[in-house]
Design an enzyme around this catalytic site. Structure first.
Site, PDB file in Angstrom:
ATOM      1  N   HIS A  83      -8.145   2.960   3.707  1.00  0.00           N
ATOM      2  CA  HIS A  83      -8.252   3.578   5.033  1.00  0.00           C
ATOM      3  C   HIS A  83      -9.691   3.496   5.572  1.00  0.00           C
ATOM      4  O   HIS A  83      -9.898   3.551   6.776  1.00  0.00           O
ATOM      5  CB  HIS A  83      -7.906   5.071   4.959  1.00  0.00           C
ATOM      6  CG  HIS A  83      -6.442   5.373   5.021  1.00  0.00           C
ATOM      7  ND1 HIS A  83      -5.561   4.976   4.059  1.00  0.00           N
ATOM      8  CD2 HIS A  83      -5.728   6.068   5.939  1.00  0.00           C
ATOM      9  CE1 HIS A  83      -4.351   5.420   4.371  1.00  0.00           C
ATOM     10  NE2 HIS A  83      -4.421   6.087   5.508  1.00  0.00           N
ATOM     11  N   GLU A  91      -5.919   9.122   9.708  1.00  0.00           N
ATOM     12  CA  GLU A  91      -4.531   8.970  10.161  1.00  0.00           C
ATOM     13  C   GLU A  91      -4.310   9.695  11.486  1.00  0.00           C
ATOM     14  O   GLU A  91      -3.473   9.296  12.290  1.00  0.00           O
ATOM     15  CB  GLU A  91      -3.566   9.481   9.084  1.00  0.00           C
ATOM     16  CG  GLU A  91      -3.674   8.642   7.831  1.00  0.00           C
ATOM     17  CD  GLU A  91      -2.411   8.597   7.015  1.00  0.00           C
ATOM     18  OE1 GLU A  91      -1.588   9.513   7.137  1.00  0.00           O
ATOM     19  OE2 GLU A  91      -2.270   7.636   6.239  1.00  0.00           O
ATOM     20  N   ASP A 108       0.869  -1.181   0.000  1.00  0.00           N
ATOM     21  CA  ASP A 108       0.000   0.000   0.000  1.00  0.00           C
ATOM     22  C   ASP A 108       0.901   1.224   0.000  1.00  0.00           C
ATOM     23  O   ASP A 108       2.101   1.141   0.293  1.00  0.00           O
ATOM     24  CB  ASP A 108      -0.888   0.000   1.263  1.00  0.00           C
ATOM     25  CG  ASP A 108      -1.760   1.245   1.364  1.00  0.00           C
ATOM     26  OD1 ASP A 108      -2.214   1.753   0.319  1.00  0.00           O
ATOM     27  OD2 ASP A 108      -1.971   1.749   2.479  1.00  0.00           O
ATOM     28  N   SER A 109       0.316   2.372  -0.289  1.00  0.00           N
ATOM     29  CA  SER A 109       1.070   3.626  -0.229  1.00  0.00           C
ATOM     30  C   SER A 109       1.526   3.928   1.200  1.00  0.00           C
ATOM     31  O   SER A 109       2.477   4.665   1.398  1.00  0.00           O
ATOM     32  CB  SER A 109       0.185   4.763  -0.728  1.00  0.00           C
ATOM     33  OG  SER A 109      -1.018   4.790   0.019  1.00  0.00           O
ATOM     34  N   CYS A 168     -11.257   3.036  -0.644  1.00  0.00           N
ATOM     35  CA  CYS A 168      -9.948   3.424  -0.109  1.00  0.00           C
ATOM     36  C   CYS A 168      -9.666   2.504   1.068  1.00  0.00           C
ATOM     37  O   CYS A 168     -10.570   2.245   1.886  1.00  0.00           O
ATOM     38  CB  CYS A 168      -9.995   4.883   0.348  1.00  0.00           C
ATOM     39  SG  CYS A 168      -8.476   5.419   1.166  1.00  0.00           S
ATOM     40  N   CYS A 220      -4.226  -1.038  -2.125  1.00  0.00           N
ATOM     41  CA  CYS A 220      -4.349   0.410  -2.268  1.00  0.00           C
ATOM     42  C   CYS A 220      -5.243   0.651  -3.471  1.00  0.00           C
ATOM     43  O   CYS A 220      -4.951   0.171  -4.574  1.00  0.00           O
ATOM     44  CB  CYS A 220      -2.961   1.005  -2.508  1.00  0.00           C
ATOM     45  SG  CYS A 220      -2.970   2.771  -2.872  1.00  0.00           S
TER      46      CYS A 220
HETATM   47  N1  DGL Z   1      -4.073   3.776   0.236  1.00  0.00           N
HETATM   48  C1  DGL Z   1      -4.706   4.805  -0.549  1.00  0.00           C
HETATM   49  C2  DGL Z   1      -5.947   4.216  -1.223  1.00  0.00           C
HETATM   50  O1  DGL Z   1      -6.459   3.166  -0.842  1.00  0.00           O
HETATM   51  C3  DGL Z   1      -5.071   6.013   0.293  1.00  0.00           C
HETATM   52  C4  DGL Z   1      -3.886   6.822   0.783  1.00  0.00           C
HETATM   53  C5  DGL Z   1      -3.164   7.526  -0.338  1.00  0.00           C
HETATM   54  O2  DGL Z   1      -3.663   8.516  -0.910  1.00  0.00           O
HETATM   55  O3  DGL Z   1      -2.070   7.086  -0.670  1.00  0.00           O
HETATM   56  O4  DGL Z   1      -6.411   4.795  -2.167  1.00  0.00           O
END
Ligand code: DGL
Length: 271
Positions: free
Chosen positions: A192, A158, A16-17, A190, A79
């Site tokens: 998150h 976050e 993931d990012s 997303c 992600c």
């Molecule tokens: N993990 C990213 C997503 O699921 C969200 C966080 C980001 O913008 O990198 O889209």
């Protein structure tokens, strides 16, 4: 005669990012407790959601390569933004199965045939890519689709601001236009957003079905591993290795919140 290595014993790779993808790891560990997992969070370069498609693709290739170098048998792109922009590229570049979060969510949304007006929320990058909108429209022409970029939600999550009235105000700003369209389903596009489930359930009640990408992705991963003969059958010891490209106390604390359990030392990844 050389013997073929049993790849089913190898770990599953997840990236993931940042640490949001640990919601997918949590769902994977519940569904596939016999699998070892190597997780990479690109905390040095998060967020991906505001970056250009080319940059997201380049980062995603580097993330996948890191996991392949660590001997994973399959890669889960935990992600939505990376899935939206880079999944076809990753699938054509690497030889292991690469699984994204969007298709499983779309399948789950349409599975019972009840959805008529679907709302999608996600980062600006995910919504701009139209990946969800295409995937839904391809499978169900005529479906009403209402997508909204909701970029303020990741910083709130976050920060741990889940119960604060400020989050509810922001959610109302974002969701009211979708509710006015009469959506019956809301896709959380997303990784998150599963952390928002309790507050969304309270706000939306039973009228709107919530579909999150974490649990649907875990179910899809099990299917792909089964089809590819990669599902680990033995019940031996498993490991969870977490690598981050930038280490900080804040990232580790957040990782614990997303994963919902304790874990060993986080390692620094150099891509
Ligand atoms: N993990 C990213 C997503 O699921 C969200 C966080 C980001 O913008 O990198 O889209």
């Amino acid at each position: 005669m050389p013997t073929t290595p049993d790849l089913s014993q190898s770990p599953l790779g997840v990236f993931d990012s940042g640490v949001g993808g640990l919601t997918v790891v949590r769902a994977l560990r519940e569904l596939l407790p016999q699998e070892s997992i190597i997780y990479l969070g690109d905390t040095a370069r998060v967020p991906y959601g505001s970056k250009s498609p080319d940059t997201i693709r380049r980062f995603s290739v580097e993330d996948t390569q890191f996991l392949i170098n660590h001997g994973v048998k399959a890669v889960v792109v935990a992600c939505n933004t990376a899935t939206a922009h880079a999944l076809p590229l990753l699938q054509s570049t690497f030889r292991v199965p690469v699984i994204g979060v969007i298709e499983p969510g779309v399948e789950a949304t349409l599975a019972d045939g009840q959805a008529e007006r679907v709302g999608i929320i996600g980062t600006a990058g995910t919504i701009r890519s139209s990946a969800y909108q295409y995937a839904l429209a391809m499978r169900r022409p005529g479906l009403q689709i209402h997508a909204a970029a909701t970029p303020l939600l990741v910083p709130f999550i976050e920060e741990g601001w889940i119960d604060q009235p400020a989050l509810k105000l922001v959610l109302s700003e974002y969701l009211d236009p979708l509710l006015e369209k009469g959506i019956d389903t809301l896709m959380l596009g997303c990784t998150h957003y599963p952390l928002l489930m309790p507050v969304l359930e309270k706000m939306l009640g039973k009228k709107v079905r919530l579909v999150d990408s974490a649990s649907t992705c875990a179910a899809h991963t099990r299917l792909v591993l089964e089809q590819e003969g990669l599902l680990r059958r033995s019940q031996g010891q498993t490991t969870l290795d977490i690598y981050l490209t930038d280490l900080s106390e804040q990232a580790e604390a957040m990782a614990r919140r997303f994963l919902g359990t304790q874990f060993g030392r986080v390692k620094k990844a150099a891509l």
